[in-house]
Design an enzyme around this catalytic site. Structure first.
Site, PDB file in Angstrom:
ATOM      1  N   TRP A  11     -20.178 -22.304  -8.832  1.00  0.00           N
ATOM      2  CA  TRP A  11     -19.481 -23.581  -9.116  1.00  0.00           C
ATOM      3  C   TRP A  11     -19.156 -23.760 -10.586  1.00  0.00           C
ATOM      4  O   TRP A  11     -18.532 -24.740 -10.957  1.00  0.00           O
ATOM      5  CB  TRP A  11     -20.331 -24.754  -8.594  1.00  0.00           C
ATOM      6  CG  TRP A  11     -20.116 -25.032  -7.143  1.00  0.00           C
ATOM      7  CD1 TRP A  11     -19.758 -24.140  -6.174  1.00  0.00           C
ATOM      8  CD2 TRP A  11     -20.234 -26.306  -6.490  1.00  0.00           C
ATOM      9  NE1 TRP A  11     -19.639 -24.765  -4.953  1.00  0.00           N
ATOM     10  CE2 TRP A  11     -19.942 -26.107  -5.120  1.00  0.00           C
ATOM     11  CE3 TRP A  11     -20.587 -27.586  -6.915  1.00  0.00           C
ATOM     12  CZ2 TRP A  11     -19.952 -27.147  -4.187  1.00  0.00           C
ATOM     13  CZ3 TRP A  11     -20.620 -28.627  -5.979  1.00  0.00           C
ATOM     14  CH2 TRP A  11     -20.299 -28.404  -4.636  1.00  0.00           C
ATOM     15  N   HIS A  91     -22.333 -12.758 -16.072  1.00  0.00           N
ATOM     16  CA  HIS A  91     -20.958 -13.140 -15.714  1.00  0.00           C
ATOM     17  C   HIS A  91     -20.054 -12.931 -16.927  1.00  0.00           C
ATOM     18  O   HIS A  91     -20.474 -13.144 -18.060  1.00  0.00           O
ATOM     19  CB  HIS A  91     -20.928 -14.609 -15.260  1.00  0.00           C
ATOM     20  CG  HIS A  91     -19.623 -14.965 -14.624  1.00  0.00           C
ATOM     21  ND1 HIS A  91     -18.492 -15.221 -15.358  1.00  0.00           N
ATOM     22  CD2 HIS A  91     -19.257 -15.086 -13.318  1.00  0.00           C
ATOM     23  CE1 HIS A  91     -17.487 -15.492 -14.523  1.00  0.00           C
ATOM     24  NE2 HIS A  91     -17.926 -15.407 -13.279  1.00  0.00           N
ATOM     25  N   GLU A  93     -17.827 -14.673 -18.114  1.00  0.00           N
ATOM     26  CA  GLU A  93     -17.673 -15.874 -18.936  1.00  0.00           C
ATOM     27  C   GLU A  93     -18.868 -16.053 -19.880  1.00  0.00           C
ATOM     28  O   GLU A  93     -18.757 -16.761 -20.886  1.00  0.00           O
ATOM     29  CB  GLU A  93     -17.451 -17.102 -18.029  1.00  0.00           C
ATOM     30  CG  GLU A  93     -16.058 -17.060 -17.412  1.00  0.00           C
ATOM     31  CD  GLU A  93     -15.893 -17.792 -16.096  1.00  0.00           C
ATOM     32  OE1 GLU A  93     -16.748 -18.618 -15.736  1.00  0.00           O
ATOM     33  OE2 GLU A  93     -14.890 -17.513 -15.414  1.00  0.00           O
ATOM     34  N   GLU A 158     -16.607  -7.855 -10.696  1.00  0.00           N
ATOM     35  CA  GLU A 158     -15.602  -8.890 -10.927  1.00  0.00           C
ATOM     36  C   GLU A 158     -14.641  -8.459 -12.030  1.00  0.00           C
ATOM     37  O   GLU A 158     -14.957  -8.622 -13.229  1.00  0.00           O
ATOM     38  CB  GLU A 158     -16.276 -10.203 -11.347  1.00  0.00           C
ATOM     39  CG  GLU A 158     -17.186 -10.786 -10.301  1.00  0.00           C
ATOM     40  CD  GLU A 158     -17.325 -12.300 -10.481  1.00  0.00           C
ATOM     41  OE1 GLU A 158     -17.103 -13.033  -9.523  1.00  0.00           O
ATOM     42  OE2 GLU A 158     -17.652 -12.738 -11.609  1.00  0.00           O
ATOM     43  N   GLY A 164     -10.067 -16.273 -11.239  1.00  0.00           N
ATOM     44  CA  GLY A 164      -9.309 -17.520 -11.367  1.00  0.00           C
ATOM     45  C   GLY A 164      -7.810 -17.327 -11.546  1.00  0.00           C
ATOM     46  O   GLY A 164      -7.107 -18.264 -11.943  1.00  0.00           O
ATOM     47  N   SER A 203     -10.898 -14.242  -7.384  1.00  0.00           N
ATOM     48  CA  SER A 203      -9.808 -14.744  -6.534  1.00  0.00           C
ATOM     49  C   SER A 203      -9.994 -14.449  -5.050  1.00  0.00           C
ATOM     50  O   SER A 203      -9.024 -14.208  -4.324  1.00  0.00           O
ATOM     51  CB  SER A 203      -8.445 -14.229  -7.022  1.00  0.00           C
ATOM     52  OG  SER A 203      -8.176 -14.742  -8.322  1.00  0.00           O
ATOM     53  N   GLY A 224     -15.655 -18.159  -6.851  1.00  0.00           N
ATOM     54  CA  GLY A 224     -15.610 -19.282  -7.781  1.00  0.00           C
ATOM     55  C   GLY A 224     -14.865 -20.461  -7.181  1.00  0.00           C
ATOM     56  O   GLY A 224     -15.417 -21.233  -6.386  1.00  0.00           O
ATOM     57  N   GLY A 225     -13.601 -20.591  -7.518  1.00  0.00           N
ATOM     58  CA  GLY A 225     -12.797 -21.757  -7.122  1.00  0.00           C
ATOM     59  C   GLY A 225     -12.884 -22.105  -5.640  1.00  0.00           C
ATOM     60  O   GLY A 225     -13.010 -23.278  -5.280  1.00  0.00           O
TER      61      GLY A 225
HETATM   62  P1  PGA Z   1     -12.785 -17.129  -8.785  1.00  0.00           P
HETATM   63  O1  PGA Z   1     -14.081 -16.891  -9.712  1.00  0.00           O
HETATM   64  O2  PGA Z   1     -13.207 -16.919  -7.359  1.00  0.00           O
HETATM   65  O3  PGA Z   1     -12.372 -18.545  -9.064  1.00  0.00           O
HETATM   66  O4  PGA Z   1     -11.751 -16.123  -9.210  1.00  0.00           O
HETATM   67  C1  PGA Z   1     -14.998 -15.882  -9.421  1.00  0.00           C
HETATM   68  C2  PGA Z   1     -16.118 -15.872 -10.427  1.00  0.00           C
HETATM   69  O5  PGA Z   1     -15.883 -16.127 -11.622  1.00  0.00           O
HETATM   70  O6  PGA Z   1     -17.295 -15.629 -10.062  1.00  0.00           O
END
Ligand code: PGA
Length: 243
Positions: A11, A91, A93, A158, A164, A203, A224-225
């Site tokens: 999330w 991750h 990020e 990933e 995203g 995605s 994610g989303g």
């Molecule tokens: P996403 O993100 O499904 O929105 O592409 C995946 C993630 O960052 O774990």
């Protein structure tokens, strides 16, 4: 034999008390035959875990030290105390936005395992690396340098450029990467490397989940989303259960 699938939602920095209803709807709709976890902000973990007993709630990061003067950080035993059972480490990020190195990611994984948390370790290449044709070597090296000595629960592949963005690699590229990562896991852990679940992330949507789960060595997804609502997440979970 294929591994039982794991679908984990991430999330990110979303969710407040108002989101508990959605978490309850997600937990109530999970079919049998698949493992599901929702990785939430630290502020929501305990409330969510109390609202859906028996459903796995996780965190999105952890500090590598057990305690100390680390303002703003959360230790593994604190996450466990808040009733988290999973944690994401590495991750992109965090690796990119917080300059986390493979060594730090490995230390976080070790700390998390020490507190009894199941680790989802993330790896993935940049668009430049993909276009330069060195995605497999870069991600394999990242995995080798990030893996803790004891087997992790899951590794999430990933590609950074797929997170995203609505873009995903070809199914062939996903299969090739997962086969490479499986061989690294076996090199690191022996036979136990076969049962580490290899998740694809970036995605994943209800519209592409079934085809991704059909790829060899894809044992689930990190989402994610599309994990933020039961309407999007449950069809992905169902596709995993049926695959
Ligand atoms: P996403 O993100 O499904 O929105 O592409 C995946 C993630 O960052 O774990």
């Amino acid at each position: 034999m294929a591994n039982r699938k794991l679908v984990a939602g991430n999330w990110k920095m979303h969710g407040t008390a108002e989101s508990i209803g959605e978490i309850v709807r997600i937990a109530a709709g999970v079919p049998t035959g698949v493992d599901v976890a929702l990785c939430l902000s630290a502020t929501l973990i305990e409330r969510a875990a109390r609202a859906v007993p028996g459903f796995a709630i996780g965190a999105q990061d952890v500090h590598s030290m057990e305690r100390g003067a680390f303002t703003g950080d959360v230790a593994a035993h604190q996450l466990h105390d808040a009733r988290a059972s999973f944690v994401i480490v590495g991750h992109s990020e965090r690796r990119d936005g917080h300059r986390e190195s493979d060594t730090q990611v490995r230390a976080k994984a070790v700390a998390a395992q020490g507190a009894g948390l199941k680790v989802i370790l993330c790896v993935g290449e940049s668009l430049e690396a993909r276009e330069a044709g060195c995605a497999i070597s870069i991600v394999s090296a990242q995995l080798d340098a990030s893996l803790p000595p004891s087997p992790v629960e899951a590794v999430a592949y990933e590609p950074i450029w797929a997170i995203g963005t609505g873009r995903i690699p070809s199914l062939e590229d996903i299969g090739e990467m997962h086969a490479a990562l499986r061989s690294r896991l076996i090199a690191a852990y022996g036979a136990a490397g076969n049962v580490v679940r290899l998740l694809y992330g970036g995605s994943v949507k209800p519209s592409n989940a079934a085809e991704i789960f059909g790829v060899a060595d894809v044992d689930g997804a990190l989402v994610g989303g599309a994990s933020m609502t039961a309407a999007d997440f449950l069809p992905i979970v169902e596709a995993a259960a049926e695959s």
